[in-house]
Design a protein around this motif. Structure first.
Motif, PDB file in Angstrom:
ATOM      1  N   ASP A  81      -4.977 -16.539   4.275  1.00  0.00           N
ATOM      2  CA  ASP A  81      -3.740 -17.249   3.976  1.00  0.00           C
ATOM      3  C   ASP A  81      -3.930 -18.746   4.229  1.00  0.00           C
ATOM      4  O   ASP A  81      -4.880 -19.166   4.901  1.00  0.00           O
ATOM      5  N   PRO A  82      -3.031 -19.598   3.703  1.00  0.00           N
ATOM      6  CA  PRO A  82      -3.200 -21.050   3.824  1.00  0.00           C
ATOM      7  C   PRO A  82      -3.290 -21.545   5.258  1.00  0.00           C
ATOM      8  O   PRO A  82      -4.051 -22.472   5.545  1.00  0.00           O
ATOM      9  N   ASP A  83      -2.515 -20.965   6.162  1.00  0.00           N
ATOM     10  CA  ASP A  83      -2.528 -21.437   7.542  1.00  0.00           C
ATOM     11  C   ASP A  83      -3.868 -21.168   8.219  1.00  0.00           C
ATOM     12  O   ASP A  83      -4.437 -22.041   8.866  1.00  0.00           O
ATOM     13  N   THR A  84      -4.367 -19.947   8.034  1.00  0.00           N
ATOM     14  CA  THR A  84      -5.648 -19.591   8.646  1.00  0.00           C
ATOM     15  C   THR A  84      -6.791 -20.408   8.052  1.00  0.00           C
ATOM     16  O   THR A  84      -7.600 -21.011   8.779  1.00  0.00           O
ATOM     17  N   PHE A  85      -6.846 -20.448   6.719  1.00  0.00           N
ATOM     18  CA  PHE A  85      -7.953 -21.142   6.059  1.00  0.00           C
ATOM     19  C   PHE A  85      -7.830 -22.647   6.224  1.00  0.00           C
ATOM     20  O   PHE A  85      -8.834 -23.344   6.442  1.00  0.00           O
ATOM     21  N   GLY A  86      -6.617 -23.171   6.139  1.00  0.00           N
ATOM     22  CA  GLY A  86      -6.442 -24.607   6.296  1.00  0.00           C
ATOM     23  C   GLY A  86      -6.931 -25.093   7.650  1.00  0.00           C
ATOM     24  O   GLY A  86      -7.579 -26.146   7.752  1.00  0.00           O
ATOM     25  N   ALA A  87      -6.653 -24.327   8.702  1.00  0.00           N
ATOM     26  CA  ALA A  87      -7.101 -24.714  10.049  1.00  0.00           C
ATOM     27  C   ALA A  87      -8.620 -24.716  10.144  1.00  0.00           C
ATOM     28  O   ALA A  87      -9.216 -25.600  10.786  1.00  0.00           O
ATOM     29  N   VAL A  88      -9.269 -23.750   9.496  1.00  0.00           N
ATOM     30  CA  VAL A  88     -10.735 -23.687   9.527  1.00  0.00           C
ATOM     31  C   VAL A  88     -11.332 -24.868   8.764  1.00  0.00           C
ATOM     32  O   VAL A  88     -12.290 -25.509   9.225  1.00  0.00           O
ATOM     33  N   VAL A  89     -10.775 -25.164   7.594  1.00  0.00           N
ATOM     34  CA  VAL A  89     -11.267 -26.299   6.815  1.00  0.00           C
ATOM     35  C   VAL A  89     -11.089 -27.596   7.598  1.00  0.00           C
ATOM     36  O   VAL A  89     -11.997 -28.433   7.676  1.00  0.00           O
ATOM     37  N   TRP A  90      -9.919 -27.773   8.208  1.00  0.00           N
ATOM     38  CA  TRP A  90      -9.641 -28.999   8.957  1.00  0.00           C
ATOM     39  C   TRP A  90     -10.641 -29.186  10.097  1.00  0.00           C
ATOM     40  O   TRP A  90     -11.135 -30.300  10.328  1.00  0.00           O
ATOM     41  N   LYS A  91     -10.956 -28.117  10.774  1.00  0.00           N
ATOM     42  CA  LYS A  91     -11.904 -28.192  11.894  1.00  0.00           C
ATOM     43  C   LYS A  91     -13.296 -28.595  11.431  1.00  0.00           C
ATOM     44  O   LYS A  91     -14.066 -29.199  12.186  1.00  0.00           O
ATOM     45  N   SER A  92     -13.633 -28.278  10.175  1.00  0.00           N
ATOM     46  CA  SER A  92     -14.966 -28.594   9.654  1.00  0.00           C
ATOM     47  C   SER A  92     -15.115 -30.051   9.227  1.00  0.00           C
ATOM     48  O   SER A  92     -16.221 -30.517   8.959  1.00  0.00           O
ATOM     49  N   LEU A  93     -14.001 -30.794   9.163  1.00  0.00           N
ATOM     50  CA  LEU A  93     -14.031 -32.172   8.685  1.00  0.00           C
ATOM     51  C   LEU A  93     -14.327 -33.144   9.822  1.00  0.00           C
ATOM     52  O   LEU A  93     -13.950 -32.916  10.971  1.00  0.00           O
ATOM     53  N   ASP A  94     -14.982 -34.258   9.501  1.00  0.00           N
ATOM     54  CA  ASP A  94     -15.212 -35.282  10.514  1.00  0.00           C
ATOM     55  C   ASP A  94     -13.918 -36.058  10.764  1.00  0.00           C
ATOM     56  O   ASP A  94     -12.960 -35.999   9.986  1.00  0.00           O
ATOM     57  N   SER A  95     -13.897 -36.819  11.834  1.00  0.00           N
ATOM     58  CA  SER A  95     -12.658 -37.491  12.263  1.00  0.00           C
ATOM     59  C   SER A  95     -12.184 -38.531  11.252  1.00  0.00           C
ATOM     60  O   SER A  95     -10.974 -38.707  11.056  1.00  0.00           O
ATOM     61  N   ASP A  96     -13.109 -39.215  10.598  1.00  0.00           N
ATOM     62  CA  ASP A  96     -12.704 -40.223   9.611  1.00  0.00           C
ATOM     63  C   ASP A  96     -11.998 -39.567   8.425  1.00  0.00           C
ATOM     64  O   ASP A  96     -10.995 -40.097   7.916  1.00  0.00           O
ATOM     65  N   THR A  97     -12.538 -38.445   7.982  1.00  0.00           N
ATOM     66  CA  THR A  97     -11.913 -37.735   6.864  1.00  0.00           C
ATOM     67  C   THR A  97     -10.543 -37.206   7.273  1.00  0.00           C
ATOM     68  O   THR A  97      -9.575 -37.288   6.509  1.00  0.00           O
TER      69      THR A  97
END
Length: 381
Positions: free
Chosen positions: A304-320
């Protein structure tokens, strides 16, 4: 053919089999590419008025349209026994779900619609594993059943949705009618028949994230605003989460509907599915069958968007993360830049465990998931 013992898409029961199946060059070379995926997102989020029309003849457009339909129509666990209540949009109960029913639930409805002589015929065909004949016989009854759900599938979408649910439904019918006793019938768990949905079911939380996007997609596909599911219709009482600047769908632009599948298209697609022909990723209904097989054989690939969105966000660097936050908090949010930036991170993530999306359909899957993460970023940052 080198499908690890699999003759056709209907026989795919594991994700490993699907990976081998879609990697066959005659199929893999027809699937959407990164260029196709980015083009869809560009049109989705463009300010150009021409982009408000989705073209059913484009494989990715149709997959997106039907995906949105499947998570907004079907069974509604927030309804009372009479089916009169539709309070999901305002209710915070995380146990509530909207989405297409399981194959078992759909079977109960369809079986009740079949005349006795067709039930007899279907039972005989099930004993002989004649799935194609069963699919052809029950197609029109499935369409009727989709209109009898708590949230009916609009007639506008019923051809494409019927083709999506018929394969897992037919697989369930064969398993159920050929089981040796009632105990076996109650434990039918084949990978193809657990859920007939193309997508995660909506909960109150995911609906809040995706409501505006889903409404826009259905309108862009040509649906009359008056025929939207009630939880997606903008009114003074339910538009508080919208950033569209409008408080009503009554003035939504009318669009020209292009390439909508008719009964003949659907009949041809099912013939292909049951005759072991290699699918063509350029053909919308056939791409939908492949994506549906991916989700059925690997449900964890479509969180679902909440679960996947949190995983994607964690994979991004701080500038992004900082840049995405700036775009998300703009007025209105800069969805186009958010989606463009997320494309490669989402694509890379979907190749890894536990998602394991096969390479040939990776961009089709990415184009499907990026809007969900985009809406999550806007809703949570």
């Amino acid at each position: 053919m080198s499908y690890t013992g699999v003759l056709g898409l209907k026989d795919v029961a594991t994700n490993a089999q699907l990976n081998a199946f879609v990697s066959e060059p005659s199929l893999a070379q027809t699937c959407p590419t990164e260029v196709d995926g980015r083009y869809l997102l560009k049109r989705l989020y463009s300010s150009d008025s021409d982009s408000e029309t989705l073209n059913w003849s484009r494989a990715l457009d149709q997959s997106l349209i039907i995906r949105v339909v499947t998570r907004n129509c079907g069974t509604d666990t927030s309804s009372d026994d009479s089916g009169a209540s539709l309070s999901l949009a305002a209710n915070n109960d995380s146990d509530m779900e909207i989405g297409l029913p399981t194959a078992k639930v759909l079977f109960d409805i369809v079986w009740g619609l079949l005349p006795d002589f067709i039930r007899t015929r279907v039972t005989q065909w099930a004993q002989s594993d004649m799935e194609g004949a069963i699919a052809n016989e029950i197609t029109e009854y499935v369409k009727i059943a989709l209109g009898l759900l708590d949230i009916p599938v609009p007639a506008f979408f019923v051809n494409a949705v019927a083709n999506l649910v018929i394969p897992p439904l037919v697989a369930y019918i064969v398993k159920y009618l050929t089981s040796s006793d009632s105990t076996d019938q109650s434990t039918v768990t084949n990978a193809l028949v657990v859920r007939a949905s193309l997508v995660f079911p909506h909960t109150a939380k995911s609906l809040k994230v995706m409501k505006e996007f889903d409404r826009r997609v259905l309108l862009a596909a040509g649906l009359n605003p008056l025929h939207l599911p009630s939880h997606l219709i903008l009114t003074a009482s339910n538009d508080q989460d919208s950033d569209s600047g409008s408080n009503s769908d009554s003035g939504a632009p009318k669009v020209t509907v292009l390439g909508q599948p008719d009964s003949r298209d659907c009949h041809t697609d099912l013939q292909q599915f049951y005759q072991y022909d290699v699918p063509n990723g350029c053909k919308p209904l056939q791409l939908m069958q492949v994506i549906g097989a991916q989700i059925r054989t690997s449900p964890q690939s479509d969180p679902d968007p909440d679960t996947f969105g949190a995983v994607v966000w964690k994979s991004l660097d701080s500038d992004t993360q900082k840049q995405l936050t700036t775009w998300a908090t703009a007025s209105p949010p800069d969805r186009a830049d958010i989606a463009d930036t997320l494309y490669i991170p989402v694509r890379n993530l979907l190749q890894t465990d536990p998602y394991n999306v096969p390479s040939p359909i990776l961009d089709a899957f990415t184009a499907m998931k990026v809007p969900e993460v985009t809406e999550w970023v806007i809703a949570t940052r």
